[in-house]
Scaffold this motif. Structure first.
Motif, short mmCIF file in Angstrom:
data_model
loop_
_atom_site.label_atom_id
_atom_site.label_comp_id
_atom_site.label_asym_id
_atom_site.label_seq_id
_atom_site.Cartn_x
_atom_site.Cartn_y
_atom_site.Cartn_z
N HIS A 48 0.88 -1.25 -0.02
CA HIS A 48 0.06 0.17 0.06
C HIS A 48 0.98 1.24 0.07
N ASN A 85 -0.61 5.57 -3.84
CA ASN A 85 -1.96 5.12 -3.91
C ASN A 85 -3.03 6.17 -3.34
N CYS A 86 -2.44 7.01 -2.47
CA CYS A 86 -3.18 8.18 -1.98
C CYS A 86 -3.46 9.42 -2.77
N ASP A 101 -7.82 8.99 -6.67
CA ASP A 101 -9.09 9.20 -5.96
C ASP A 101 -9.82 8.04 -6.35
N ASP A 102 -9.35 6.94 -5.60
CA ASP A 102 -10.18 5.41 -5.48
C ASP A 102 -9.92 4.92 -4.30
N GLU A 103 -10.29 3.64 -3.99
CA GLU A 103 -10.16 3.01 -2.67
C GLU A 103 -8.80 2.46 -2.42
N GLN A 143 -5.35 2.61 -0.78
CA GLN A 143 -4.83 3.32 0.38
C GLN A 143 -3.35 3.46 0.44
N ASP A 182 -15.62 7.58 7.41
CA ASP A 182 -15.60 7.87 6.01
C ASP A 182 -15.60 9.31 5.57
N SER A 200 -3.77 4.58 8.01
CA SER A 200 -4.19 4.42 6.75
C SER A 200 -4.66 5.91 6.05
N ARG A 233 -6.77 7.20 2.64
CA ARG A 233 -7.39 7.03 1.66
C ARG A 233 -7.21 7.93 0.37
N HIS A 234 -7.17 9.31 0.71
CA HIS A 234 -6.66 10.01 -0.29
C HIS A 234 -6.12 11.47 0.14
#
Length: 234
Positions: free
Chosen positions: A41, A45-46, A49-51, A53, A120, A152, A154-155
């Protein structure tokens, strides 16, 4: 100042006095590194703009050294994360190159943020503009999270404007195939010379030289210095 918000468009950012747009397209992914990232990860990844992480590995701390392809003015960060793995305390540094954890823990930050991310949720953290003006790099140290063993993210959106003006939406017509190599070389020289000229002091110019020397060829750097010095003499 931190705001808990849903996904934001340009008009909402302007209404919150966070001028600009996402600068993620100007991040040099090759020279951007994240210490203590999970190999499965990674930091890249961040910025998508998707899932997918960004996750930490050995413990909850992360140290993200972001390098931009051109000077920018950073006005805010948009962070998306949730739960106990969400980052809480961030320390930000500008004009710092390749910091380690010891540096981030001992040195005074340009700004410290305390995020409040609900389930979220996304947060917009507004920065002090003068501390992040005309920067070529940004270091984000995730010092604490909400209590989990790992962190973690996510974005992450770095929000701001290009120092030279112009929108990220602008596109340039590609030069003819035969001229691309020459244009690329000339453009690199002009860009580095402009970056040197934009520095307001000897220390700034020295840091700029140190940074570009690590990511570009010696010949390009030499020519850029010649252009910069010729302009200074004039």
């Amino acid at each position: 100042q931190v705001f808990r918000l849903p996904a934001l468009g340009p008009l909402q950012l302007q209404a919150m006095a966070c001028p600009g747009e996402s600068l993620n397209g100007l991040i040099n992914m090759r020279s951007t590194v994240c210490l203590n990232e999970s190999s499965s990860h990674p930091a890249t990844n961040c910025f998508v703009d998707d899932e997918a992480q960004l996750r930490s590995d050995a413990d909850h701390q992360l140290l993200l050294n972001i390098h931009f392809t051109e000077p920018v003015h950073v006005s805010a960060l948009r962070v998306a994360a949730s739960g106990e793995e969400a980052p809480v305390t961030l320390k930000l540094f500008a004009i710092k190159l390749n910091m380690g954890f010891e540096d981030a823990e001992s040195e005074a930050a340009a700004q410290e943020l305390h995020l409040e991310l609900e389930h979220d949720a996304q947060a917009i953290a507004r920065l002090t503009p003068l501390r992040f003006k005309n920067v070529h790099s940004l270091v984000i140290f995730v010092e604490e999270n909400a209590g989990a063993e790992v962190t973690s993210l996510r974005h992450l959106d770095v929000i701001g404007v290009r120092a030279r003006g112009g929108s990220m939406l602008e596109t340039r017509a590609a030069p003819p195939a035969g001229k691309r190599a020459r244009a690329a070389g000339g453009g690199a020289v002009a860009e580095l010379a402009a970056r040197l000229s934009a520095q307001g002091c000897e220390e700034g110019a020295a840091r700029c030289l140190l940074e570009v020397a690590s990511v570009t060829g010696k010949e390009v750097l030499r020519k850029a210095c010649e252009v910069f010095l010729a302009a200074a003499v004039d």
